[in-house]
Design a protein around this motif. Structure first.
Motif, short mmCIF file in Angstrom:
data_model
loop_
_atom_site.label_atom_id
_atom_site.label_comp_id
_atom_site.label_asym_id
_atom_site.label_seq_id
_atom_site.Cartn_x
_atom_site.Cartn_y
_atom_site.Cartn_z
N ALA A 149 36.97 83.50 37.63
CA ALA A 149 38.13 83.02 38.38
C ALA A 149 37.79 82.86 39.86
N THR A 150 36.94 83.74 40.39
CA THR A 150 36.52 83.62 41.79
C THR A 150 35.68 82.37 41.99
N GLN A 151 34.82 82.08 41.03
CA GLN A 151 34.02 80.85 41.11
C GLN A 151 34.93 79.62 41.08
N ALA A 152 35.95 79.66 40.24
CA ALA A 152 36.91 78.55 40.17
C ALA A 152 37.68 78.43 41.48
N ALA A 153 38.05 79.57 42.06
CA ALA A 153 38.75 79.55 43.35
C ALA A 153 37.87 78.91 44.43
N CYS A 154 36.58 79.21 44.40
CA CYS A 154 35.66 78.60 45.37
C CYS A 154 35.63 77.08 45.21
N ARG A 155 35.63 76.61 43.98
CA ARG A 155 35.63 75.16 43.75
C ARG A 155 36.91 74.54 44.32
N TYR A 156 38.03 75.19 44.10
CA TYR A 156 39.29 74.69 44.65
C TYR A 156 39.25 74.68 46.18
N LEU A 157 38.83 75.78 46.76
CA LEU A 157 38.85 75.92 48.22
C LEU A 157 37.94 74.92 48.90
N LYS A 158 36.75 74.70 48.34
CA LYS A 158 35.83 73.73 48.93
C LYS A 158 36.34 72.30 48.78
N ASN A 159 36.99 72.03 47.66
CA ASN A 159 37.59 70.73 47.44
C ASN A 159 38.69 70.47 48.48
N ALA A 160 39.50 71.49 48.71
CA ALA A 160 40.58 71.36 49.69
C ALA A 160 40.03 71.24 51.12
N LEU A 161 38.95 71.97 51.42
CA LEU A 161 38.37 71.87 52.76
C LEU A 161 37.85 70.47 53.02
N ALA A 162 37.25 69.85 52.01
CA ALA A 162 36.76 68.48 52.17
C ALA A 162 37.90 67.53 52.48
N LYS A 163 39.08 67.86 52.01
CA LYS A 163 40.25 67.01 52.22
C LYS A 163 40.87 67.24 53.60
N TYR A 164 40.96 68.52 54.03
CA TYR A 164 41.73 68.85 55.24
C TYR A 164 40.88 69.17 56.46
N GLY A 165 39.71 69.73 56.26
CA GLY A 165 38.84 70.03 57.39
C GLY A 165 39.15 71.31 58.12
N ASN A 166 40.15 72.07 57.69
CA ASN A 166 40.43 73.37 58.31
C ASN A 166 40.98 74.32 57.26
N TRP A 167 40.69 75.61 57.46
CA TRP A 167 41.01 76.60 56.43
C TRP A 167 42.48 76.95 56.37
N GLU A 168 43.23 76.81 57.47
CA GLU A 168 44.65 77.12 57.39
C GLU A 168 45.39 76.15 56.48
N SER A 169 44.99 74.88 56.51
CA SER A 169 45.61 73.90 55.61
C SER A 169 45.16 74.12 54.17
N VAL A 170 43.91 74.57 54.00
CA VAL A 170 43.42 74.93 52.68
C VAL A 170 44.28 76.07 52.11
N ALA A 171 44.53 77.09 52.93
CA ALA A 171 45.33 78.23 52.49
C ALA A 171 46.75 77.80 52.14
N ALA A 172 47.34 76.94 52.96
CA ALA A 172 48.69 76.45 52.68
C ALA A 172 48.72 75.69 51.36
N SER A 173 47.66 74.92 51.09
CA SER A 173 47.61 74.16 49.84
C SER A 173 47.46 75.08 48.64
N TYR A 174 46.85 76.23 48.83
CA TYR A 174 46.70 77.18 47.73
C TYR A 174 48.07 77.69 47.29
N ASN A 175 48.99 77.75 48.24
CA ASN A 175 50.35 78.19 47.93
C ASN A 175 51.23 77.06 47.43
#
Length: 321
Positions: free
Chosen positions: A160-186
């Protein structure tokens, strides 16, 4: 009948004493003396700036300061869940943080799992989100997890952690910052992308969102601040109170299992222990018609007893001894 009258008299006496106590306390408060009535409540100190995922967040902005104040105050005094998260982290951080690092995800993103599940690998929400990272079934499958009635890898801490990493990196490529990545996780990527475009913004810090998502990034920061230095927020934990890591051996299963209970007994453990250490197993059998290989964890006997297990403290800042 005599007993009945005794009850009436006892009740009357109690009410009189209780009333007298309340009146006395009310008088103390009226006179400005409440020191004997309440424990001292200390407001957590809010720093002028914080660092999250390598980015410095300046809290001079009133709204950012108050949003962190809300979450840090709430989390610092949510003693039960916060204590459990810190104690469980001693078992799960050594497993999960290396996976984040290997995948190029900042260590601070581990606090997503902390606030999502309080690091309970069996967590399950009313929205059908499961595991440490709280994937719903569709998202779990999208990011490579097997989810069915027999196997649910959302409950597998490492996978599940590996899957979370895939999601987070995918979101970072889209947004370019981690706060938006975190918001998208929610809230989901579609929602955050839509709001960033509609509100002409590049950062989730500047978005007007529903209350839960607006609070989310600050819950992460609050959890980080507390877990980096629990003693600063009044937590006193000794090393023997942390949940100890348990070493395991791995048995590969590449065929069907008719009865996991019998399988567990044949490997010297109970069905309870099998399920505790392999929460991804979701039924008492495994058809495995494709011959997929599953890795089943068997705990070492010595590590299952506190008297023979070795105490290991992942982060010395967590404990007072």
């Amino acid at each position: 009948m005599q007993i009945y009258y005794h009850k009436i008299i006892a009740t009357a006496l109690f009410c009189g004493l209780f009333s007298g106590t309340i009146n006395a306390e009310a008088t103390d408060i009226k006179n400005g003396d409440s020191s004997t009535l309440f424990s001292t409540v200390v407001n957590p100190r809010i720093p002028s700036k914080v660092t999250f995922a390598g980015q410095t967040v300046d809290l001079d902005r009133v709204d950012l300061f108050e949003r962190l104040d809300r979450e840090l105050t709430s989390m610092a005094y949510t003693h039960g869940n916060t204590l459990l998260t810190i104690k469980r982290a001693n078992r799960y951080f050594p497993k999960l943080i290396p996976i984040l690092k290997k995948n190029g995800v900042p260590e601070d993103l581990i606090y997503l799992a902390c606030i999502e599940s309080t690091l309970n690998p069996r967590a399950y929400s009313p929205a059908k989100a499961a595991g440490l990272w709280q994937f719903i079934p569709s998202t779990g499958k999208e990011y490579g997890l097997e989810v069915n009635e027999f196997v649910d890898e959302r409950y597998h801490p490492e996978k599940a952690t590996q899957a979370a990493c895939r999601y987070l990196k995918n979101a970072l490529a889209k947004y370019g910052n981690w706060e938006s990545v975190a918001a998208s996780y929610n809230a989901g990527m579609a929602r955050i992308s839509k709001e960033l475009d509609a509100q002409k913004s590049k950062s989730a810090y500047d978005l007007y969102l529903n209350d839960e998502t607006s609070r989310y990034i600050f819950r992460l920061i609050a959890m980080k601040l507390i877990m980096e230095n629990p003693k600063a927020y009044g937590y006193r934990i000794s090393s023997d109170q942390l949940h100890t890591p348990v070493r395991t051996t791995t048995v590969e299963v590449n065929g069907p299992v008719e009865d996991w209970t019998a399988w567990a007994k044949s490997h010297g453990i109970s069905y309870l222990t099998l399920r505790d250490f392999n929460p991804w197993i979701r039924a008492k059998s495994l058809p495995n018609k494709t011959g997929k290989t599953y890795r089943v964890e068997i705990p070492l006997a010595d590590d299952m007893l506190r008297s023979t297990s070795k105490t290991h403290v992942y982060n010395p800042a967590w404990v007072v001894d």
